[in-house]
Enzyme design. Structure first.
Site, PDB file in Angstrom:
ATOM      1  N   ARG A  63       0.825  -1.196   0.000  1.00 28.51           N
ATOM      2  CA  ARG A  63       0.000   0.000   0.000  1.00 28.51           C
ATOM      3  C   ARG A  63       0.867   1.257   0.000  1.00 28.51           C
ATOM      4  O   ARG A  63       1.889   1.313   0.677  1.00 28.51           O
ATOM      5  CB  ARG A  63      -0.918   0.011   1.229  1.00 28.51           C
ATOM      6  CG  ARG A  63      -1.992  -1.065   1.191  1.00 28.51           C
ATOM      7  CD  ARG A  63      -2.863  -1.021   2.427  1.00 28.51           C
ATOM      8  NE  ARG A  63      -2.120  -1.358   3.626  1.00 28.51           N
ATOM      9  CZ  ARG A  63      -2.643  -1.373   4.853  1.00 28.51           C
ATOM     10  NH1 ARG A  63      -3.905  -1.040   5.036  1.00 28.51           N
ATOM     11  NH2 ARG A  63      -1.907  -1.701   5.882  1.00 28.51           N
ATOM     12  N   ASP A  65       0.930   5.582   0.539  1.00 34.61           N
ATOM     13  CA  ASP A  65       0.242   6.614   1.303  1.00 34.61           C
ATOM     14  C   ASP A  65      -0.372   7.672   0.388  1.00 34.61           C
ATOM     15  O   ASP A  65      -0.092   7.724  -0.811  1.00 34.61           O
ATOM     16  CB  ASP A  65       1.226   7.310   2.253  1.00 34.61           C
ATOM     17  CG  ASP A  65       1.750   6.372   3.321  1.00 34.61           C
ATOM     18  OD1 ASP A  65       1.060   5.395   3.638  1.00 34.61           O
ATOM     19  OD2 ASP A  65       2.864   6.630   3.837  1.00 34.61           O
ATOM     20  N   TYR A 123      11.738   1.662  -3.852  1.00 30.64           N
ATOM     21  CA  TYR A 123      11.239   3.017  -4.013  1.00 30.64           C
ATOM     22  C   TYR A 123      12.370   3.937  -4.464  1.00 30.64           C
ATOM     23  O   TYR A 123      13.546   3.683  -4.174  1.00 30.64           O
ATOM     24  CB  TYR A 123      10.704   3.561  -2.682  1.00 30.64           C
ATOM     25  CG  TYR A 123       9.388   3.004  -2.216  1.00 30.64           C
ATOM     26  CD1 TYR A 123       8.202   3.726  -2.390  1.00 30.64           C
ATOM     27  CD2 TYR A 123       9.311   1.781  -1.557  1.00 30.64           C
ATOM     28  CE1 TYR A 123       6.993   3.239  -1.928  1.00 30.64           C
ATOM     29  CE2 TYR A 123       8.102   1.286  -1.101  1.00 30.64           C
ATOM     30  CZ  TYR A 123       6.942   2.028  -1.285  1.00 30.64           C
ATOM     31  OH  TYR A 123       5.748   1.540  -0.840  1.00 30.64           O
ATOM     32  N   ARG A 210       9.964   8.224   3.799  1.00 35.35           N
ATOM     33  CA  ARG A 210       9.869   9.683   3.883  1.00 35.35           C
ATOM     34  C   ARG A 210      10.587  10.216   5.118  1.00 35.35           C
ATOM     35  O   ARG A 210      11.177  11.309   5.082  1.00 35.35           O
ATOM     36  CB  ARG A 210       8.406  10.103   3.869  1.00 35.35           C
ATOM     37  CG  ARG A 210       7.732   9.858   2.524  1.00 35.35           C
ATOM     38  CD  ARG A 210       6.224  10.019   2.604  1.00 35.35           C
ATOM     39  NE  ARG A 210       5.849  11.347   3.061  1.00 35.35           N
ATOM     40  CZ  ARG A 210       4.615  11.675   3.451  1.00 35.35           C
ATOM     41  NH1 ARG A 210       3.650  10.764   3.460  1.00 35.35           N
ATOM     42  NH2 ARG A 210       4.348  12.902   3.843  1.00 35.35           N
TER      43      ARG A 210
END
Length: 307
Positions: A63, A65, A123, A210
């Site tokens: 998932r 964000d 990522y 992040r």
């Protein structure tokens, strides 16, 4: 897989299917379907249901964000109707908004599961490092007007490689049962005005990347020393960490599976970084317990253990 491989339109596909999906997450609350806001999952399920003329439920590799993008989100579903490869791809895209697209569809055996069979997730966090604000790239980069030392950021990040307790880098509301994760690699490189944080691991905590990016930017600006991330890792306290970097710079670029599933290989995104020329699956996975565990375990056992 060639970049322009033709889609078959003659053979109806039956059994479980995997999809590769790209999306701009700016307008969505994230991947997961929610009652109060638009989600990527809801858009995809609605589009696929129209192609199948029956309800479709999808499960994804990981998932994302609110505001986070994806260039290779992998999902699977069990179609209620047989449609050709071309019908699934073209039909879904005809019913999807312009910020979501299906890139490919591939038949997989019943033991495939987009989440539980994923061996790694990757990522890229993209920072536009220049004095003036971004214009053409504004929706998919984070802007930093202060000069960043990408080499110092890279050196500082290497302490994170391996298996660690990432409590200092998880969101306060993270629901994961364990703060332990295994980072396969993390690299920081400059390409002209772009500073790219490239990270792969078995899985990630809520806001983990992040929060890592926020700490690395503090190092790159010279606000913190190169030992900063090592110190945070030792503290195991999110309250001591740096600010959370904005969602707009984060891109889910790969989800890796056992080669036996034969999922299509693609150029890694986002397209801003196409000049790097790397495709999915080029780097060997590390020899670590999680990779070997997921390769060999039956799906039923994985679901029972990890849910």
């Amino acid at each position: 897989m060639p970049l322009f491989e033709p889609l078959d339109e003659t053979r109806p596909l039956t059994g479980r299917l995997a999809l590769g999906v790209e999306y701009d997450g700016s307008a969505y609350c994230g991947w997961q379907r929610l009652k109060h806001a638009a989600s990527v999952q809801a858009s995809l399920e609605d589009a696929l249901s129209k192609v199948a003329a029956a309800p479709v439920k999808v499960l994804c590799s990981g998932r994302t964000d609110s505001g986070v993008h994806a260039t290779r989100q992998v999902l699977h579903f069990d179609p209620p109707a047989a449609r050709s490869q071309k019908a699934w791809v073209f039909g879904a895209n005809a019913n999807l908004p312009r910020d979501i697209a299906v890139r490919w569809v591939h038949p997989v055996p019943d033991d495939f599961h987009a989440r539980f069979k994923a061996l790694a997730r990757r990522y890229r966090y993209v920072i536009l490092n220049q004095p003036s604000r971004p214009v053409l790239e504004r929706a998919n980069v984070t802007w930093c007007r202060d000069p960043l030392d990408a080499e110092a950021m890279h050196r500082a990040a290497q302490v994170l490689v391996g298996e660690h307790d990432f409590s200092s880098f998880r969101a306060a509301g993270c629901q994961s049962k364990s703060p332990w994760r295994h980072l396969h690699f993390i690299e920081v490189h400059r390409h002209g005005p772009l500073v790219v944080i490239d990270v792969q691991g078995n899985a990630f905590l809520h806001h983990m990347i992040r929060n890592i990016a926020g700490a690395l930017v503090a190092v790159g600006r010279g606000e913190q020393t190169e030992t900063y991330l090592a110190e945070l890792l030792t503290l195991k306290d999110r309250a001591q960490g740096a600010v959370t970097a904005p969602a707009c710079g984060l891109h889910f670029v790969d989800s890796l599976y056992d080669e036996a599933y034969g999922l299509p290989a693609e150029p890694l995104g986002p397209n801003l970084l196409a000049f790097l020329g790397e495709w999915t699956g080029e780097r060997p996975l590390p020899d670590c317990p999680m990779v070997e565990y997921r390769r060999g375990r039956p799906l039923v056992s994985l679901i029972a253990t990890e849910e």
